[in-house]
Scaffold this active site. Sequence first.
Site, PDB file in Angstrom:
ATOM      1  N   SER A 127      35.614  -3.492   2.370  1.00 59.29           N
ATOM      2  CA  SER A 127      35.344  -3.452   0.939  1.00 59.29           C
ATOM      3  C   SER A 127      33.858  -3.189   0.752  1.00 59.29           C
ATOM      4  O   SER A 127      33.051  -4.123   0.706  1.00 59.29           O
ATOM      5  CB  SER A 127      35.752  -4.766   0.268  1.00 59.29           C
ATOM      6  OG  SER A 127      35.498  -4.721  -1.120  1.00 59.29           O
ATOM      7  N   HIS A 167      35.597  -6.897   7.052  1.00 58.88           N
ATOM      8  CA  HIS A 167      35.713  -8.290   6.625  1.00 58.88           C
ATOM      9  C   HIS A 167      36.877  -8.973   7.341  1.00 58.88           C
ATOM     10  O   HIS A 167      37.910  -9.276   6.719  1.00 58.88           O
ATOM     11  CB  HIS A 167      35.918  -8.366   5.108  1.00 58.88           C
ATOM     12  CG  HIS A 167      34.694  -8.099   4.309  1.00 58.88           C
ATOM     13  ND1 HIS A 167      33.698  -9.036   4.130  1.00 58.88           N
ATOM     14  CD2 HIS A 167      34.298  -6.977   3.652  1.00 58.88           C
ATOM     15  CE1 HIS A 167      32.739  -8.516   3.384  1.00 58.88           C
ATOM     16  NE2 HIS A 167      33.075  -7.280   3.078  1.00 58.88           N
ATOM     17  N   ARG A 222      40.111  -8.419 -10.324  1.00 61.36           N
ATOM     18  CA  ARG A 222      38.846  -8.348 -11.058  1.00 61.36           C
ATOM     19  C   ARG A 222      38.629  -6.950 -11.638  1.00 61.36           C
ATOM     20  O   ARG A 222      38.164  -6.805 -12.775  1.00 61.36           O
ATOM     21  CB  ARG A 222      37.678  -8.734 -10.137  1.00 61.36           C
ATOM     22  CG  ARG A 222      37.616 -10.223  -9.817  1.00 61.36           C
ATOM     23  CD  ARG A 222      36.271 -10.616  -9.238  1.00 61.36           C
ATOM     24  NE  ARG A 222      36.038 -10.027  -7.922  1.00 61.36           N
ATOM     25  CZ  ARG A 222      36.389 -10.597  -6.779  1.00 61.36           C
ATOM     26  NH1 ARG A 222      37.016 -11.767  -6.783  1.00 61.36           N
ATOM     27  NH2 ARG A 222      36.123 -10.023  -5.626  1.00 61.36           N
ATOM     28  N   GLU A 264      37.179 -11.896   8.136  1.00 57.60           N
ATOM     29  CA  GLU A 264      37.353 -13.265   7.638  1.00 57.60           C
ATOM     30  C   GLU A 264      38.268 -13.339   6.424  1.00 57.60           C
ATOM     31  O   GLU A 264      38.701 -14.440   6.034  1.00 57.60           O
ATOM     32  CB  GLU A 264      35.989 -13.870   7.282  1.00 57.60           C
ATOM     33  CG  GLU A 264      35.382 -13.445   5.954  1.00 57.60           C
ATOM     34  CD  GLU A 264      34.718 -12.068   5.958  1.00 57.60           C
ATOM     35  OE1 GLU A 264      34.154 -11.674   4.928  1.00 57.60           O
ATOM     36  OE2 GLU A 264      34.753 -11.386   7.021  1.00 57.60           O
ATOM     37  N   LYS A 273      34.564   3.959  -3.095  1.00 60.06           N
ATOM     38  CA  LYS A 273      34.550   2.688  -2.381  1.00 60.06           C
ATOM     39  C   LYS A 273      35.546   2.713  -1.225  1.00 60.06           C
ATOM     40  O   LYS A 273      36.678   3.185  -1.372  1.00 60.06           O
ATOM     41  CB  LYS A 273      34.916   1.567  -3.357  1.00 60.06           C
ATOM     42  CG  LYS A 273      34.855   0.167  -2.769  1.00 60.06           C
ATOM     43  CD  LYS A 273      35.185  -0.868  -3.839  1.00 60.06           C
ATOM     44  CE  LYS A 273      35.082  -2.290  -3.301  1.00 60.06           C
ATOM     45  NZ  LYS A 273      35.392  -3.295  -4.331  1.00 60.06           N
ATOM     46  N   CYS A 316      29.127  -7.195   6.927  1.00 57.82           N
ATOM     47  CA  CYS A 316      29.021  -6.239   5.824  1.00 57.82           C
ATOM     48  C   CYS A 316      27.578  -5.994   5.374  1.00 57.82           C
ATOM     49  O   CYS A 316      26.810  -5.377   6.094  1.00 57.82           O
ATOM     50  CB  CYS A 316      29.904  -6.697   4.666  1.00 57.82           C
ATOM     51  SG  CYS A 316      30.317  -5.354   3.517  1.00 57.82           S
TER      52      CYS A 316
END
Length: 357
Positions: A196, A239, A253, A241, A167, A146
Amino acid sequence: MPLVDHSGLPTFSDLRTQGHEILTLDRAEHQDIRELHIGFLNMMPDAALRATERQFVRLVGACNRIAQFYVYPFSVPGLARDAETRAYIEDHYSRFEDLREAGLDALIITGANVATPEVEREAFWEPLVEVVEWARESVASVLCSCLATHALVRHLHGIERTPMRSKRWGVYGHHVRDRSHPLVREINTRFDVPHSRHNDVSREQMEEAGLAVLVESDEAGVHIATSPDRFRIIYLQGHPEYDANSLLKEYRREAQRFLAGEIPLPPPFPDHYFDEEARHRARDYLDEAVRARDAGTEVPDDLEQRIEPLLDNTWGDSAKAIVNNWLGLVYQLTDLDRSTPFAPGIDPDDPLGLMGR
């Protein structure tokens, strides 16, 4: 581990032609089973530091190569840290100076939170560049995630990332664009990857700089690309992972920010991540939380518990397979001396022997 051509069986030659790793008998007889030493530069913010550490170390540990893996987490100056995280890093992380002296076979660099659009203005930029410049000469391969990808293509190839209107957030389908590359050998030709991020580096930008695009999404853009030599640096924009609930935690969040009045509207759902029941539960939660907030009563904090049982992980096996292939290639190419990046006879400018194809 690779197959050994110990008998001249024609199938071995056929598989080698198809791009599979087939060792000659002479090389197999002179090869030592050994450990690999992998650096892990963790630049994630405090709240995600240990989760990211666990996610990447788990991917390395899932590799089924016959080798012992030594993973050395470390960080760099210029990242905002609270006292507790600084103490954790002091107690459990290595010092870059020590790793530079001892040597590494491979290096993983995570993303980071940034405060400015130009990543080169961040306080961690110069320490990161120092690590990268050392790794270019001393490490067989670097895997970037990223923000690390955006930082390295900016530093090494002059590519400016492009801010997106909204986003890119969710789980997206991807296709393998170059099936001949050993990094994507024997993985699904179509698989999911979470993304993300607020910025993008396009296929056109990468290819103009000589990078090779291996995996791409029609909706989310490039996921995997390599440096022009096809191996020394592996660039990831997604991502792989992530845990199954990582995007849920990000959604929580953002929901908390909405409830606190920091943003005017509830966050959008991550793309292709919540099914209809999960969306229904998220809406119900926000309705209840808004009523409690406006009434001055305790706001419920069970969003994750309501939704997590409904989530699927549709990317983990492919992520493991790619990291498995990456470490297998590192194992085959590196020298027994970890301070020397490649075994004798390996061309650092074309370590996989792909440039002439």
